[in-house]
Design an enzyme around this catalytic site. Structure first.
Site, PDB file in Angstrom:
ATOM      1  N   VAL A   1       1.106  -3.787   3.848  1.00 36.34           N
ATOM      2  CA  VAL A   1       1.051  -5.090   4.523  1.00 36.34           C
ATOM      3  C   VAL A   1       2.305  -5.936   4.311  1.00 36.34           C
ATOM      4  CG1 VAL A   1      -1.453  -5.391   4.758  1.00 36.34           C
ATOM      5  CG2 VAL A   1      -0.332  -6.100   2.646  1.00 36.34           C
TER       6      VAL A   1
ATOM      7  N   TYR B   1      -4.604   3.777   7.918  1.00 31.91           N
ATOM      8  CA  TYR B   1      -6.001   3.293   8.024  1.00 31.91           C
ATOM      9  C   TYR B   1      -6.587   3.649   9.389  1.00 31.91           C
ATOM     10  CZ  TYR B   1      -3.562   0.906   4.406  1.00 31.91           C
ATOM     11  OH  TYR B   1      -2.764   0.655   3.343  1.00 31.91           O
TER      12      TYR B   1
ATOM     13  N   TYR C   1      -3.808  -2.337 -10.192  1.00 29.85           N
ATOM     14  CA  TYR C   1      -3.710  -2.180  -8.736  1.00 29.85           C
ATOM     15  C   TYR C   1      -2.791  -3.249  -8.125  1.00 29.85           C
ATOM     16  CZ  TYR C   1      -5.010  -2.285  -3.822  1.00 29.85           C
ATOM     17  OH  TYR C   1      -4.956  -2.305  -2.451  1.00 29.85           O
TER      18      TYR C   1
ATOM     19  N   LYS D   1       0.502   3.545  -2.886  1.00 25.73           N
ATOM     20  CA  LYS D   1      -0.652   4.446  -3.047  1.00 25.73           C
ATOM     21  C   LYS D   1      -0.241   5.918  -2.988  1.00 25.73           C
ATOM     22  CE  LYS D   1      -3.608   0.743  -1.314  1.00 25.73           C
ATOM     23  NZ  LYS D   1      -4.353   0.168  -0.181  1.00 25.73           N
TER      24      LYS D   1
ATOM     25  N   SER E   1       0.798  -1.232   0.000  1.00 28.94           N
ATOM     26  CA  SER E   1       0.000   0.000   0.000  1.00 28.94           C
ATOM     27  C   SER E   1       0.831   1.283   0.000  1.00 28.94           C
ATOM     28  CB  SER E   1      -0.932   0.026   1.205  1.00 28.94           C
ATOM     29  OG  SER E   1      -1.980  -0.879   1.001  1.00 28.94           O
TER      30      SER E   1
HETATM   31  O1  DON Z   1      -5.020  -4.904  -1.598  1.00 31.87           O
HETATM   32  C1  DON Z   1      -4.467  -5.545  -0.744  1.00 31.87           C
HETATM   33  O2  DON Z   1      -5.091  -6.202   0.080  1.00 31.87           O
HETATM   34  C2  DON Z   1      -2.952  -5.498  -0.672  1.00 31.87           C
HETATM   35  N1  DON Z   1      -2.383  -5.746  -1.949  1.00 31.87           N
HETATM   36  C3  DON Z   1      -2.447  -4.182  -0.188  1.00 31.87           C
HETATM   37  C4  DON Z   1      -3.039  -3.729   1.054  1.00 31.87           C
HETATM   38  C5  DON Z   1      -2.127  -3.040   1.970  1.00 31.87           C
HETATM   39  O3  DON Z   1      -0.918  -3.002   1.877  1.00 31.87           O
HETATM   40  C6  DON Z   1      -2.808  -2.492   3.115  1.00 31.87           C
HETATM   41  N2  DON Z   1      -1.855  -2.155   4.119  1.00 31.87           N
HETATM   42  N3  DON Z   1      -1.724  -2.140   5.217  1.00 31.87           N
END
Ligand code: DON
Length: 306
Positions: free
Chosen positions: A258, A240, A188, A64, A61
């Site tokens: 993540v 978040y 994405y 982003k 993320s």
């Molecule tokens: O979309 C997802 O679930 C993951 N590819 C990325 C989410 C993410 O990194 C959220 N972070 N804490």
């Protein structure tokens, strides 16, 4: 600076409670949780690092921040008709708010918001060109041509796409996604699958330290006003439903992923990247947050003072 970093890395090596590695795709679940890396780049380009700061990890993320910057460059404030800029107070992959708010995601950093942003970037492009544009931009801000997509991670995200596909289709049902959902998801998943080291990531954040200008390369990336606004979104929404806790403990604009990475910006002072794959309950790097908390205690870099 190096002493401070070494002390933090030593302390992190002693921690036994390291959080839980993301397990929604095998490529992330198999990462050794005992790793820790941290890199700091000062506006003049001086670099400091500790631990495995040169090992590439999945930025997830954190990407982003870069796609938002690209979208602002392409369509400017029109992006705000597609995503909001308020903290969500919900998990990163939550769908509930979307129904109440007519398919408009709260902010560009939750998954729904990032999917809407990449849909905006795709305008006038074939899907492959969008991927190339994102990678090229990240390489440009990091001043490093070796940055790559980890295609196994992207493929794995695609195989386990149910939640993100739901978010995208739900937004599409409100007429908010302009391209075929499968193409938008493909873009994405690739942005999330960019692999970078702490050193590369800290360099990529440098333009947000000095009012939109990368002082090390002398290249202006965005206007001062835009850099300030991106930083403020990172502060309010970058972690978040843990953004308040991160502001309380660290007090810097930051964006987590993540994969266990965090990019934090100390305006006027430094760009900092930290990586440790174990996550807290919300999905933010546990040791990464603790290391940043120690760093601001040592340096006084929090935007809220000592
Ligand atoms: O979309 C997802 O679930 C993951 N590819 C990325 C989410 C993410 O990194 C959220 N972070 N804490």
């Amino acid at each position: 600076m190096q002493d401070i970093l070494d002390k933090i890395a030593e302390e992190m090596a002693l921690r036994t409670d390291r959080g839980k590695v993301a397990d929604y795709i095998p490529q992330l679940a198999s990462i050794d949780p005992d790793q820790f890396g941290m890199a700091i780049v000062l506006p003049d380009g001086r670099q400091f690092s500790a631990g495995c700061a040169d090992k590439a990890f999945s930025i997830q993320s954190i990407s982003k921040v870069f796609t938002l910057t690209i979208a602002l460059g392409k369509i400017g404030d029109a992006i705000w008709s597609r995503v909001g800029r308020e903290p969500s107070g919900d998990p990163f992959n939550s769908i509930v708010q979307l129904e109440h708010e007519a398919g408009k995601p709260r902010n560009p950093f939750i998954n729904a918001g990032a999917i809407a942003v990449v849909d905006a970037i795709m305008m006038g492009h074939k899907p492959k060109e969008t991927l190339a544009e994102i990678l090229q931009f990240v390489r440009f801000v990091a001043n490093d041509e070796s940055i790559f997509f980890d295609s196994r991670v992207a493929q794995s995200e695609l195989l386990h796409r149910d939640r993100n596909a739901s978010l995208a289709h739900f937004m599409a049902s409100f007429g908010r996604i302009k391209h075929p959902v499968e193409n938008v998801l493909g873009a994405y998943f690739h942005q999330c699958a960019i692999a970078m080291s702490c050193t590369q990531l800290a360099n990529a954040g440098l333009f947000l330290v000095s009012d939109g200008m990368n002082m090390n390369t002398g290249v202006r990336v965005v206007s001062p006003q835009r850099a300030r606004r991106i930083n403020s979104l990172m502060l309010m929404c970058g972690h978040y439903d843990g953004s308040g806790e991160f502001a309380y403990r660290v007090g810097l604009p930051g964006k987590s992923g993540v994969g266990g990475g965090i990019l934090a910006i100390a305006p006027g002072k430094a760009s900092i990247a930290v990586w440790s794959p174990g996550l807290d309950d919300i999905g933010n790097s546990k040791l990464g947050t603790e290391a940043l908390e120690l760093l601001v205690q040592h340096t006084g870099w929090s935007i809220f003072g000592h």
